[in-house]
Design an enzyme around this catalytic site. Structure first.
Site, short mmCIF file in Angstrom:
data_model
loop_
_atom_site.label_atom_id
_atom_site.label_comp_id
_atom_site.label_asym_id
_atom_site.label_seq_id
_atom_site.Cartn_x
_atom_site.Cartn_y
_atom_site.Cartn_z
N LEU A 90 0.82 -1.20 0.00
CA LEU A 90 0.00 0.00 0.00
C LEU A 90 0.86 1.26 0.00
CD1 LEU A 90 -2.64 -1.06 2.69
CD2 LEU A 90 -2.93 -1.05 0.21
N ALA A 91 2.03 1.16 0.63
CA ALA A 91 2.95 2.30 0.70
C ALA A 91 4.35 1.75 0.91
CB ALA A 91 2.57 3.24 1.84
N SER A 110 11.37 4.68 3.33
CA SER A 110 12.79 4.39 3.47
C SER A 110 13.05 3.17 4.34
CB SER A 110 13.51 5.60 4.08
OG SER A 110 13.32 6.74 3.30
N ALA A 132 10.46 1.04 5.82
CA ALA A 132 9.46 -0.03 5.87
C ALA A 132 8.47 0.13 4.73
CB ALA A 132 8.72 0.00 7.22
N ASP A 158 4.72 13.59 14.61
CA ASP A 158 4.85 13.81 13.16
C ASP A 158 3.48 13.75 12.49
OD1 ASP A 158 6.10 14.26 10.75
OD2 ASP A 158 6.62 12.16 10.41
#
Length: 641
Positions: free
Chosen positions: A214-215, A218, A220, A372
């Site tokens: 899905l994504a 850097s 994982a 974040d």
């Protein structure tokens, strides 16, 4: 056979004697490696002395051979300690480990050369050596160089883009253009890692796993999966082989930043060494998904029961250091959720208010917060609710820091310079003697940014941090994380609800949270807690007051100041003094021994040796022993004896 046994016994005796003199134990497996050179040296030295004595085996020959063998054994033991593969590159207070340093240099030479060529290609080598550098030009060159250097350096640039408190706006703006587009790892590699982490075939645990991620980032990549019972989950899988790459690149980053700080004024001014250390520490935590799992559990447990922003549940039975299994939410990130929000007819301002309230609640009341909250880490679900994901970066605040942050927000909302000064001095470390200048700077800042008709925004926070940095104010990393999170959150809220007034809403939410803290029940609980803490001290107070007043009346009141009351301080000073004394003693003894060996006119005690020579040889042996012991202590200050 008898000769071999004699050699073995001699080696054991030499190793025992040398170890006793140096204060260490030589493992039996190393005894032959150290003993054989020692015996060879003893025989060779004895032979030379024997030749001088015209072939007569005298006490001088035997003594010289034994002393030479013993000294050689001790030297070999010190060299073995220096070259031991299990030691660190640099022992605390010691000297560099040459063998490991050489291996590291050979291993990293190619990568270091590649980074050097990249830096030179984009003109960073010249910028590093310059006295001054144009921030706009520096930011562009740095961004291009980081993009070419690889994913770890791209992530470093993304982190630096949030450090508005330490870097100029032109640099952070340019670094903010970095995009982490990393090609995903091949599915067979991911499948092998899943098998290793689960200790069984993934097909036995999951009903199915989507090979297409899905994504991909850097460190994982995320895969959709379904457990055997049909539960939809997300598998956050660490990229195979990333540990070694991260360790290597972080080592490069540390060395490069140290070099920059030693050569460039701008690097020292922007504290690039501190930035690199902070980045390395945070990245090390992000590589251990067990820490992220604890972060998620901690934040979810502290959230209020009526929380509107969802947090994914952790499937702890399947999670490990390199695999994190989470509840799967059906939705899109804020940057991609525009069509879905329009379809739902969602009240964007209300959603932004909920997200802001959730983050401020974490910061001001819970003490553990998502550090974040960029648009990719906030999902808009099909149900119209919001959810937070990716808790690899989390900040923690103590009670005092939370109270000071509440005071800071209240001071900004009320346009109170004195309150703002009090809050800043509670949160940060200031330079001695700069209090009046700092208070005046904060008053001028508030006048220029919070005058009539002006509205606080994220730019104001950036300007405040810049001004405080110029004034020598240093925030704790956790407090700096709060400001970075708020700046990031401002961009997320504007993407979710353009025109959202974050300042006014923050003030309203902060007042609401403060009101919750001032209810009769909360005040009663706080008072009870404080009273329980103070009760033991209050019980002792009358007796102590009576003793103090009696001592004052009788003229016996005194105060004592104890230096080195900490046992660790005493141990450190004692160790340094011992090394210095032993080193000086060994050096002086060596000089005196040489003088005795050269002194004429002394009676003989044996064939070919005088009294002064005997004392000289013994003294020289003791001097070598003391110096080698000091060297060994420097190499391994924490060894067990």
């Amino acid at each position: 056979m008898v000769a071999a046994i004699e050699v073995v016994l001699l080696v054991l005796l030499l190793s025992a004697a040398a170890g006793r003199l140096l204060g260490v134990r030589l493992p039996l497996r190393r005894a032959p490696l150290a003993g054989l050179p020692a015996i060879a040296a003893g025989i060779a030295f004895g032979y030379l002395v024997d030749q001088r004595d015209q072939g007569h085996v005298t006490a001088r020959v035997v003594g010289a051979g034994v002393l030479a063998a013993l000294v050689t054994m001790m030297v070999v033991m010190v060299l073995a300690e220096l070259l031991a593969p299990g030691r660190q590159d640099l022992a605390p207070g010691g000297v560099p480990h040459p063998w490991r340093a050489l291996r590291r240099t050979v291993r990293d030479a190619r990568r270091y050369g590649q980074l050097t060529r990249i830096a030179a290609r984009y003109g960073l080598a010249g910028v590093a050596g310059a006295r001054r550098a144009d921030p706009a030009q520096l930011g562009r060159r740095l961004r291009l160089a980081l993009e070419e250097a690889g994913p770890i350096f791209v992530k470093l640039g993304q982190v630096l883009s949030t450090r508005t408190d330490m870097l100029p706006a032109s640099v952070t703006t340019e670094l903010g253009r970095l995009q982490d587009r990393v090609p995903p790892a091949a599915w067979p590699q991911i499948q092998a890692l899943l098998t290793e982490e689960l200790a069984q075939d993934p097909g036995e645990v999951f009903k199915s796993v989507d090979p297409e991620p899905l994504a991909s980032a850097s460190l994982a990549q995320a895969h959709a999966a379904w457990r055997a019972d049909g539960t939809a989950v997300i598998l956050k899988v660490q990229r195979p082989g990333i540990d070694e790459q991260v360790a290597r690149d972080l080592d490069m980053i540390r060395r490069l930043t140290r070099r920059l700080e030693s050569q460039a004024d701008w690097a020292r001014a922007y504290h690039v060494g501190d930035l690199a250390r902070s980045f390395a520490d945070n990245l090390a935590e992000e590589l251990d998904f067990r820490i992220e799992a604890r972060n998620i559990t901690e934040i979810a447990a502290a959230a209020p029961p009526d929380a509107t922003v969802l947090i994914p549940a952790v499937h702890a039975d399947l999670s490990s250091r390199r695999l994190l299994v989470l509840e799967r939410f059906d939705g899109d990130s804020i940057r991609d959720a525009g069509p879905e929000l329009d379809r739902l007819g969602a009240d964007r301002a209300a959603l932004a208010r909920e997200l802001l309230g959730a983050l401020l609640n974490q910061i001001l009341l819970q003490g553990t917060f998502h550090a974040d909250p960029h648009p990719g880490n906030v999902l808009v679900l099909r149900s119209g609710r919001l959810a937070l994901i990716d808790f690899g970066s989390v900040g923690r605040l103590d009670i005092g820091q939370q109270a000071a942050l509440r005071q800071l927000l209240a001071a900004i909302g009320q346009r109170d310079p004195a309150g703002l000064y009090d809050a800043v001095t509670e949160l940060a470390v200031t330079r001695p003697g700069d209090d009046d200048a700092l208070e005046q700077a904060l008053a001028a800042f508030m006048t220029s940014h919070l005058g009539p008709g002006m509205t606080p925004d994220a730019a104001m926070i950036r300007d405040l941090l810049t001004m405080l940095g110029r004034s020598g104010v240093a925030f704790a990393p956790a407090v700096g994380g709060v400001f970075r999170a708020l700046v990031t959150l401002d961009g997320t809220l504007r993407a979710l609800a353009p025109g959202f007034d974050i300042a006014a809403e923050s003030e309203a939410i902060a007042r609401q949270l403060a009101g919750q803290q001032l209810t009769p029940a909360s005040l009663r609980d706080a008072a009870a807690g404080e009273l329980l803490t103070l009760l033991p001290m209050l019980r002792k107070l009358p007796r102590r007051a009576d003793r103090i007043t009696a001592a004052l009346a009788q003229g016996r009141f005194t105060t004592n100041l104890r230096l080195f009351s900490d046992p660790h301080d005493v141990s450190v000073i004692t160790g340094l003094v011992n090394r210095a004394v032993l080193g000086l003693l060994g050096s002086a003894l060596g000089v005196m021994s040489v003088i005795l060996l050269l002194a004429p006119g002394s009676p003989r005690v044996a064939s070919g040796i005088t009294v002064l020579q005997l004392f000289g040889y013994v003294g020289l042996f003791l001097a070598v022993t003391l110096i080698l012991r000091v060297v060994l202590e420097i190499l391994s200050p924490h060894r067990r004896r």
